[in-house]
Design an enzyme around this catalytic site. Structure first.
Site, PDB file in Angstrom:
ATOM      1  CG  HIS A   1      31.889  22.404 -22.018  1.00  0.00           C
ATOM      2  ND1 HIS A   1      31.678  22.334 -20.658  1.00  0.00           N
ATOM      3  CD2 HIS A   1      32.085  21.125 -22.427  1.00  0.00           C
ATOM      4  CE1 HIS A   1      31.750  21.081 -20.262  1.00  0.00           C
ATOM      5  NE2 HIS A   1      31.988  20.323 -21.318  1.00  0.00           N
TER       6      HIS A   1
ATOM      7  CD  GLU B   1      30.212  25.225 -18.530  1.00  0.00           C
ATOM      8  OE1 GLU B   1      30.203  25.563 -17.336  1.00  0.00           O
ATOM      9  OE2 GLU B   1      31.040  24.417 -18.990  1.00  0.00           O
TER      10      GLU B   1
ATOM     11  CG  ASN C   1      32.980  19.526 -16.195  1.00  0.00           C
ATOM     12  OD1 ASN C   1      31.997  18.838 -15.960  1.00  0.00           O
ATOM     13  ND2 ASN C   1      33.608  19.486 -17.352  1.00  0.00           N
TER      14      ASN C   1
END
Length: 287
Positions: A146, A158, A196
């Site tokens: 990510h 990530e 997130n």
């Protein structure tokens, strides 16, 4: 040394040439990877290459790269509308829209095309890596990778491991990320992963404050000066995209079945009105 760790991972297929895929292609090519950039149409690919050339020219003008480095980066990128060309690559990074069915279809096809040692990575920000990998014959070689926008500037990647992802796969992708000049964190395969999971509820809460009648500028000023954030949560929401924020919240809400992730109704109204943030010209702010 295992067979996987002994393989050179120098050729990457990047599937999707939107904002994220274009950024990933640029930094991969800049750092010596041979990039095969895949998208549905030549127009998509031409737009992506125009953006990469623009970005590289800015770096050249700021004397961060020289003319030779700029040429070498562009020479490292091969564009194609045929996913079959991924069969020559050592790993793939998928960067298509956040729809599980679309991603699964791509992973299913990549699985049949790519060599046995190849790792399949998804740039998803919220979808299950286990679910994406379940359609392949190599779930142990499926991993989340990510990136954050804008990819050339943001330092973090990530790496997301599912219950099926092998330690070897994580190690190889960690090394790839480091070759891309990124800092790495490892996250487990739960909705929102790490960043997130913490960030999106804060942006949602800021939207609730607006819905309750608080001023947008006051909220952002409060978080910038009171919490030392470099940018306010509502301005950041506009940069992320209100539609993307809403989708991520819905994924968290569905994934955990927990009311603390319930999306603010204002976000839904904004998306319905087409107020998607900076990309549409209007969100919490006008652009």
């Amino acid at each position: 040394m295992s067979q996987l760790l002994s393989k050179p991972f120098n050729r990457v297929a990047i599937v999707g040439s939107g904002l994220m895929g274009t950024g990933i292609a640029q930094i991969a090519a800049q750092n010596g990877f041979q990039v095969t950039l895949v998208d549905r149409t030549l127009a998509d690919l031409e737009r992506a290459m125009h953006q990469i050339r623009t970005n590289l020219l800015k770096l050249f003008q700021m004397e961060q790269i020289n003319e030779s480095q700029m040429k070498r980066t562009l020479d490292n990128i091969y564009t194609t509308t045929d996913l079959q060309n991924s069969k020559y690559c050592d790993f793939a990074i998928e960067a298509v829209p956040e729809k599980l069915a679309i991603k699964q279809e791509i992973f299913k096809e990549l699985d049949t095309l790519m060599p046995e040692h190849a790792i399949l990575a998804s740039n998803t920000s919220s979808l299950s890596i286990a679910a994406i990998g379940s359609v392949t014959s190599r779930p142990d070689k499926v991993v989340g990778m990510h990136f954050f926008s804008p990819v050339p500037k943001m330092k973090l990647v990530e790496i997301v491991r599912s219950v099926n992802t092998s330690d070897e796969t994580v190690q190889v992708i960690r090394e790839v990320g480091e070759r891309l000049q990124k800092q790495i964190i490892i996250a487990n395969d739960y909705p929102g992963f790490t960043v997130n999971r913490v960030l999106v509820p804060m942006l949602n809460e800021a939207a609730f404050l607006v819905m309750e009648g608080n001023e947008v500028e006051e909220i952002d000023k409060g978080m910038m000066l009171g919490a030392n954030h470099p940018i306010g949560p509502l301005r950041l929401s506009d940069y992320v995209g209100i539609d993307v924020l809403l989708f991520t919240l819905e994924s968290l809400y569905e994934g955990f079945n927990d009311s603390k992730y319930r999306p603010c109704p204002l976000l839904k109204r904004m998306v319905e009105a087409g107020h998607l943030g900076k990309k549409s010209g209007k969100g919490f702010y006008k652009y």
